[in-house]
Design a protein around this motif. Structure first.
Motif, short mmCIF file in Angstrom:
data_model
loop_
_atom_site.label_atom_id
_atom_site.label_comp_id
_atom_site.label_asym_id
_atom_site.label_seq_id
_atom_site.Cartn_x
_atom_site.Cartn_y
_atom_site.Cartn_z
N LYS A 1 0.82 -1.20 0.00
CA LYS A 1 0.00 0.00 0.00
C LYS A 1 0.86 1.26 0.00
O LYS A 1 0.50 2.28 -0.61
CB LYS A 1 -0.95 -0.02 1.20
CG LYS A 1 -2.01 -1.12 1.11
CD LYS A 1 -2.72 -1.11 -0.23
CE LYS A 1 -3.75 -2.20 -0.38
NZ LYS A 1 -4.16 -2.41 -1.79
N VAL A 2 2.00 1.22 0.68
CA VAL A 2 2.94 2.35 0.63
C VAL A 2 3.40 2.56 -0.81
O VAL A 2 3.43 3.69 -1.32
CB VAL A 2 4.15 2.10 1.55
CG1 VAL A 2 5.26 3.11 1.28
CG2 VAL A 2 3.73 2.16 3.01
N ALA B 1 -2.48 -9.51 9.45
CA ALA B 1 -3.77 -9.03 8.96
C ALA B 1 -3.57 -8.02 7.83
O ALA B 1 -2.55 -7.33 7.77
CB ALA B 1 -4.55 -8.39 10.10
N PRO B 2 -4.52 -7.93 6.89
CA PRO B 2 -4.34 -7.09 5.71
C PRO B 2 -4.25 -5.60 6.05
O PRO B 2 -4.71 -5.16 7.10
CB PRO B 2 -5.57 -7.39 4.85
CG PRO B 2 -6.58 -7.92 5.81
CD PRO B 2 -5.82 -8.64 6.87
N ALA B 3 -3.68 -4.86 5.14
CA ALA B 3 -3.49 -3.42 5.29
C ALA B 3 -4.66 -2.66 4.67
O ALA B 3 -5.59 -3.25 4.11
CB ALA B 3 -2.18 -3.00 4.63
N PHE B 4 -4.59 -1.33 4.78
CA PHE B 4 -5.62 -0.50 4.14
C PHE B 4 -4.97 0.69 3.46
O PHE B 4 -3.85 1.09 3.79
CB PHE B 4 -6.68 -0.04 5.15
CG PHE B 4 -6.16 0.88 6.24
CD1 PHE B 4 -6.05 2.26 6.04
CD2 PHE B 4 -5.80 0.37 7.49
CE1 PHE B 4 -5.58 3.10 7.04
CE2 PHE B 4 -5.33 1.21 8.50
CZ PHE B 4 -5.22 2.57 8.27
N GLY C 1 -2.12 2.04 6.22
CA GLY C 1 -1.95 1.56 7.59
C GLY C 1 -2.14 0.06 7.67
O GLY C 1 -2.63 -0.57 6.72
N CYS C 2 -1.73 -0.51 8.79
CA CYS C 2 -1.92 -1.93 9.03
C CYS C 2 -3.07 -2.13 10.01
O CYS C 2 -3.54 -1.18 10.64
CB CYS C 2 -0.64 -2.58 9.54
SG CYS C 2 -0.04 -1.86 11.08
N THR C 3 -3.52 -3.37 10.16
CA THR C 3 -4.66 -3.65 11.02
C THR C 3 -4.35 -4.63 12.13
O THR C 3 -5.24 -5.03 12.87
CB THR C 3 -5.84 -4.20 10.19
OG1 THR C 3 -5.47 -5.45 9.60
CG2 THR C 3 -6.25 -3.24 9.09
#
Length: 397
Positions: free
Chosen positions: A88-89, A218-221, A206-208
């Motif tokens: 995501k970054v 857990a997946p990121a957003f 961000g991460c979750t």
């Protein structure tokens, strides 16, 4: 008023443990075990591939994105979940650079999480167009924003010290200079009052698995501001970001809005756990969380400084200037943390010399803080850390 006794009851905590490491990995929400089992048996087990439609697996990334969006001040339809934070970054930075094509500098600071810097280095090297990654001290970021900068890429909370950047102030200065912003909320989402829309942030990721308690890996957003969502070009043009994935066209056409930032197939089992974790936030005020986390951290700092004089505070003393974590420095930091963990106080170590503790009101209170300080006092004042077994470096610190 948030009922922290209620939220505390929602999490599993092993007996005899003072858990001050939710800033690295949140504990298990009790409902996640049941939710994942149900998904695996009633959905995957019975529905098989029909679950993509019958149980809405394909829409999980958007639905979870909207749930997270409520905690970070993001309008509905601007956040999507999936992949990893590093991916995501990469997506956010690549898209931001394309929106500012005449400039060649990415500005960051040395309190940014190293993985973000690694992704930036790799991306800029691949582009091979004379880009420069400029890394300054956190205190120098504001002064370094000028008309040469294309993108400001910042982690809001310094992972080492907890130092907090002023998102609204820095974003305003960036925009005044024609700079786009990418904010990493890994240590912010679920810990701070975040207002992406109010701050006019361009991108956020961000991460979750930290304060959102989604579980290991857990997946990121990713968040994209509405004014950019319809025009950004996804650098990672994955199947799920296509306008019509099941048309199986050979040419890529971007999906609408935030959907174009989807890449790979949703991790359905992991998202089931995250969905259960997000239930804990129903009825929770982020303002209450923030107020209580500052109070707990202030108590910790006061007690540690009074009882463990060998430790040096590395975090800002003013709670308004730090996130929901506190670090102390000591040359034997690694051994100290291992001795603490052996006695049921779980924090973590960050090289070269920081012992780090997180304060998460959803499941810890004053009792845990004072209990942890009592153990820390014993470890420090009786040199419990000075044993060979505590100096042996593990793979994960």
């Amino acid at each position: 008023m948030t009922d922290f006794a209620r939220t505390r009851s929602l999490f599993h905590m092993p007996d005899g443990v003072f858990y001050l490491d939710g800033n690295s990995l949140g504990p298990l929400p009790k409902s996640a075990t049941r939710r994942v089992q149900e998904m695996m048996t009633a959905q995957w087990g019975e529905q098989l591939i029909r679950g993509w439609n019958a149980s809405g697996w394909m829409m999980q990334p958007r639905r979870l994105g909207d749930r997270i969006g409520k905690l970070i001040g993001a309008p509905e339809g601007t956040v999507v979940v999936g992949d990893t934070l590093s991916i995501k970054v990469y997506q956010a930075l690549a898209s931001a650079l394309e929106l500012n094509p005449s400039r060649r500098v990415v500005l960051s600071d040395n309190g940014n999480f190293p993985s973000d810097l690694y992704m930036a280095q790799g991306l800029l090297g691949s582009l091979d167009k004379g880009y420069e990654l400029k890394v300054v001290d956190p205190e120098e970021v504001e002064a370094a924003i000028d008309e040469s900068v294309a993108v400001l890429m910042i982690t809001e909370v310094d992972y080492r010290t907890g130092r907090l950047h002023d998102m609204k102030k820095l974003t305003a200065k960036a925009h005044a200079a024609g700079v786009l912003t990418v904010w990493d909320l890994a240590h912010s989402a679920g810990a701070l009052v975040v207002d992406l829309e109010g701050a006019k942030a361009d991108f956020a990721v961000g991460c979750t698995y930290k304060y959102l308690n989604g579980g290991p890996g857990a997946p990121a957003f990713i968040y994209v501001a509405p004014e950019h969502a319809g025009k950004v070009r996804p650098a990672l043009s994955g199947w799920l970001g296509h306008e019509s994935p099941f048309a199986f066209d050979l040419d890529y056409r971007s999906g609408a809005g935030i959907d174009r930032m989807r890449v790979g197939t949703p991790a359905v089992i992991a998202m089931a756990a995250l969905d259960a974790a997000m239930d804990a936030w129903e009825g929770v005020s982020m303002a209450d969380v923030r107020k209580q986390s500052i109070a707990l951290a202030d108590l910790f700092i006061h007690e540690v400084e009074a009882r463990c004089p060998e430790l040096t505070l590395a975090s800002p003393r003013n709670g308004a200037e730090r996130g929901s974590q506190v670090s102390f420095r000591h040359p034997e930091g690694y051994a100290i943390m291992q001795a603490l963990i052996a006695r049921g106080v779980i924090g973590d170590f960050r090289a070269p010399d920081a012992v780090r503790f997180g304060f998460t009101p959803l499941y810890i209170g004053e009792q845990e803080v004072l209990g942890a300080v009592g153990v820390l006092e014993d470890v420090m004042n009786n040199r419990r850390w000075d044993e060979p077994q505590y100096r042996k470096k593990a793979l994960v610190t």
